[in-house]
Design a protein around this motif. Structure first.
Motif, PDB file in Angstrom:
ATOM      1  N   ARG A  71     -89.365  75.240  18.692  1.00 13.79           N
ATOM      2  CA  ARG A  71     -89.036  76.858  18.389  1.00 13.79           C
ATOM      3  C   ARG A  71     -88.460  76.793  16.861  1.00 13.79           C
ATOM      4  O   ARG A  71     -87.505  76.048  16.723  1.00 13.79           O
ATOM      5  N   ALA A  72     -88.645  77.791  16.190  1.00 12.61           N
ATOM      6  CA  ALA A  72     -88.227  78.135  14.730  1.00 12.61           C
ATOM      7  C   ALA A  72     -87.624  79.484  14.922  1.00 12.61           C
ATOM      8  O   ALA A  72     -88.131  80.472  15.237  1.00 12.61           O
ATOM      9  N   TYR A  73     -86.336  79.636  14.357  1.00 16.12           N
ATOM     10  CA  TYR A  73     -85.557  81.015  14.591  1.00 16.12           C
ATOM     11  C   TYR A  73     -84.381  81.007  13.463  1.00 16.12           C
ATOM     12  O   TYR A  73     -84.133  79.966  12.954  1.00 16.12           O
ATOM     13  N   THR A  74     -84.007  82.269  13.306  1.00 15.06           N
ATOM     14  CA  THR A  74     -82.764  82.280  12.386  1.00 15.06           C
ATOM     15  C   THR A  74     -81.786  82.929  13.027  1.00 15.06           C
ATOM     16  O   THR A  74     -82.261  84.012  14.020  1.00 15.06           O
ATOM     17  N   GLY A  75     -80.468  83.041  12.897  1.00 12.75           N
ATOM     18  CA  GLY A  75     -79.633  83.814  13.516  1.00 12.75           C
ATOM     19  C   GLY A  75     -79.167  83.126  14.900  1.00 12.75           C
ATOM     20  O   GLY A  75     -79.243  81.966  14.970  1.00 12.75           O
ATOM     21  N   ALA A  76     -78.539  83.875  15.767  1.00 11.09           N
ATOM     22  CA  ALA A  76     -78.162  83.161  16.877  1.00 11.09           C
ATOM     23  C   ALA A  76     -79.130  82.662  18.186  1.00 11.09           C
ATOM     24  O   ALA A  76     -80.279  83.524  18.014  1.00 11.09           O
ATOM     25  N   SER A  77     -79.068  81.851  18.689  1.00  6.25           N
ATOM     26  CA  SER A  77     -80.244  81.445  19.504  1.00  6.25           C
ATOM     27  C   SER A  77     -80.625  82.438  20.685  1.00  6.25           C
ATOM     28  O   SER A  77     -81.816  83.031  20.947  1.00  6.25           O
ATOM     29  N   VAL A  78     -79.535  83.308  21.118  1.00  4.27           N
ATOM     30  CA  VAL A  78     -79.775  84.057  22.357  1.00  4.27           C
ATOM     31  C   VAL A  78     -80.374  85.587  21.835  1.00  4.27           C
ATOM     32  O   VAL A  78     -80.882  86.379  22.311  1.00  4.27           O
ATOM     33  N   ALA A  79     -80.028  85.487  20.333  1.00  2.00           N
ATOM     34  CA  ALA A  79     -80.541  86.918  19.664  1.00  2.00           C
ATOM     35  C   ALA A  79     -80.832  86.679  18.300  1.00  2.00           C
ATOM     36  O   ALA A  79     -79.969  87.228  17.246  1.00  2.00           O
ATOM     37  N   PRO A  80     -81.902  86.083  18.095  1.00  2.00           N
ATOM     38  CA  PRO A  80     -82.315  85.479  16.712  1.00  2.00           C
ATOM     39  C   PRO A  80     -82.851  87.021  15.937  1.00  2.00           C
ATOM     40  O   PRO A  80     -83.230  87.925  16.317  1.00  2.00           O
ATOM     41  N   THR A  81     -82.616  86.793  14.607  1.00  2.00           N
ATOM     42  CA  THR A  81     -82.857  87.650  13.538  1.00  2.00           C
ATOM     43  C   THR A  81     -84.275  87.484  13.010  1.00  2.00           C
ATOM     44  O   THR A  81     -84.943  88.540  12.759  1.00  2.00           O
ATOM     45  N   PHE A  82     -84.846  86.482  13.359  1.00  2.88           N
ATOM     46  CA  PHE A  82     -86.322  85.774  13.034  1.00  2.88           C
ATOM     47  C   PHE A  82     -86.661  84.875  13.833  1.00  2.88           C
ATOM     48  O   PHE A  82     -85.777  84.108  14.289  1.00  2.88           O
ATOM     49  N   GLU A  83     -87.821  85.063  14.595  1.00  4.10           N
ATOM     50  CA  GLU A  83     -88.405  83.930  15.470  1.00  4.10           C
ATOM     51  C   GLU A  83     -90.162  83.839  15.462  1.00  4.10           C
ATOM     52  O   GLU A  83     -90.549  84.793  15.521  1.00  4.10           O
ATOM     53  N   ALA A  84     -90.427  82.551  15.076  1.00  2.77           N
ATOM     54  CA  ALA A  84     -91.632  82.376  15.058  1.00  2.77           C
ATOM     55  C   ALA A  84     -92.353  81.942  16.174  1.00  2.77           C
ATOM     56  O   ALA A  84     -91.568  81.798  17.223  1.00  2.77           O
ATOM     57  N   PRO A  85     -93.540  82.345  16.476  1.00  2.00           N
ATOM     58  CA  PRO A  85     -94.290  82.156  17.651  1.00  2.00           C
ATOM     59  C   PRO A  85     -93.941  80.651  18.280  1.00  2.00           C
ATOM     60  O   PRO A  85     -94.046  79.745  17.411  1.00  2.00           O
ATOM     61  N   LEU A  86     -93.585  80.777  19.518  1.00  4.32           N
ATOM     62  CA  LEU A  86     -93.302  79.288  20.288  1.00  4.32           C
ATOM     63  C   LEU A  86     -94.294  78.625  20.093  1.00  4.32           C
ATOM     64  O   LEU A  86     -95.375  78.800  20.549  1.00  4.32           O
ATOM     65  N   GLN A  87     -94.299  77.161  19.847  1.00  2.00           N
ATOM     66  CA  GLN A  87     -95.314  76.227  19.953  1.00  2.00           C
ATOM     67  C   GLN A  87     -95.278  75.447  21.223  1.00  2.00           C
ATOM     68  O   GLN A  87     -94.267  74.733  21.457  1.00  2.00           O
ATOM     69  N   ARG A  88     -96.121  75.505  21.968  1.00  2.00           N
ATOM     70  CA  ARG A  88     -95.980  74.782  23.239  1.00  2.00           C
ATOM     71  C   ARG A  88     -97.007  73.608  23.349  1.00  2.00           C
ATOM     72  O   ARG A  88     -98.060  73.602  22.683  1.00  2.00           O
TER      73      ARG A  88
END
Length: 202
Positions: A71-88
């Motif tokens: 998972r790639a994101y910015t900001g808080a984990s529970v309320a990210p300001t940006f989040e890339a598609p989750l890689q599974r």
């Protein structure tokens, strides 16, 4: 310990790199626990988890081979300001997920606790996928009576923690020249063939 490397660059929907993005790596097993990740192949320097991309959005880390959720994101984990598609189910390392179903091959999946005994009439592929994580001993038949190869696979992808030790029935029979062989990488596997002289498995 020798680890596998994985690297990539995080970008947004417009193709812009995302510096300082938080990278979260979880093992793709029930519960998806956070994985132990390192900055070096020898596994001497831990990165923490999550850890961040550099100024160019680039990240490189080392981990025990297996399947992971990234998972790639910015900001808080529970309320990210940006989040890339989750890689599974990201396969990392030489063993990766060891997809092995092949035409004409039979499989037996082991989920019960305890050690495993393989008979001469058993399946071609023994998949170790216990419902509860635990070390496992797999005993192959006496090679002097065996006529075909057997493949043993870590199907739970936790052998780095819960080793799979392969031994042989029969007096003084060897496995790869020793008394046993250990699968100790997540998703690891080995195919063993009885020697013609009946002294062991290779």
């Amino acid at each position: 310990m020798t680890l596998a490397a994985h690297q990539f660059t995080v970008t947004d929907g417009a193709g812009n790199v995302v510096s300082g993005a938080h990278i979260e790596v979880r093992s793709e097993i029930p519960g998806q626990p956070l994985a132990a990740v390192y900055s070096d192949r020898a596994g001497t320097t831990g990165l923490g988890n999550p850890f961040d991309t550099d100024a160019d959005g680039f990240v490189r880390f080392f981990v025990v081979g297996g399947a992971y959720q990234i998972r790639a994101y910015t900001g808080a984990s529970v309320a990210p300001t940006f989040e890339a598609p989750l890689q599974r189910y990201v396969g990392i390392g030489l063993a990766q997920e060891s997809d092995i179903a092949a035409s004409g091959h039979s499989e037996r999946e082991v989920t019960a606790a305890g050690d495993v005994t393989v008979s001469n009439s058993d399946a071609d592929v023994i998949l170790i996928r216990k419902s509860v994580g635990a070390a496992t001993t797999v005993s192959l038949p006496d090679p002097s009576t065996a006529t075909r190869s057997v493949r043993v696979v870590d199907r739970k992808y936790d052998a780095a923690t819960n080793n799979i030790t392969i031994t042989s029935a029969g007096t003084s029979k060897t496995i790869m020249g020793g008394t046993s062989y250990v699968i100790d990488s997540n998703g690891g596997s080995i195919t063993l063939t009885p020697l013609a002289d009946g002294t062991g498995w290779v």
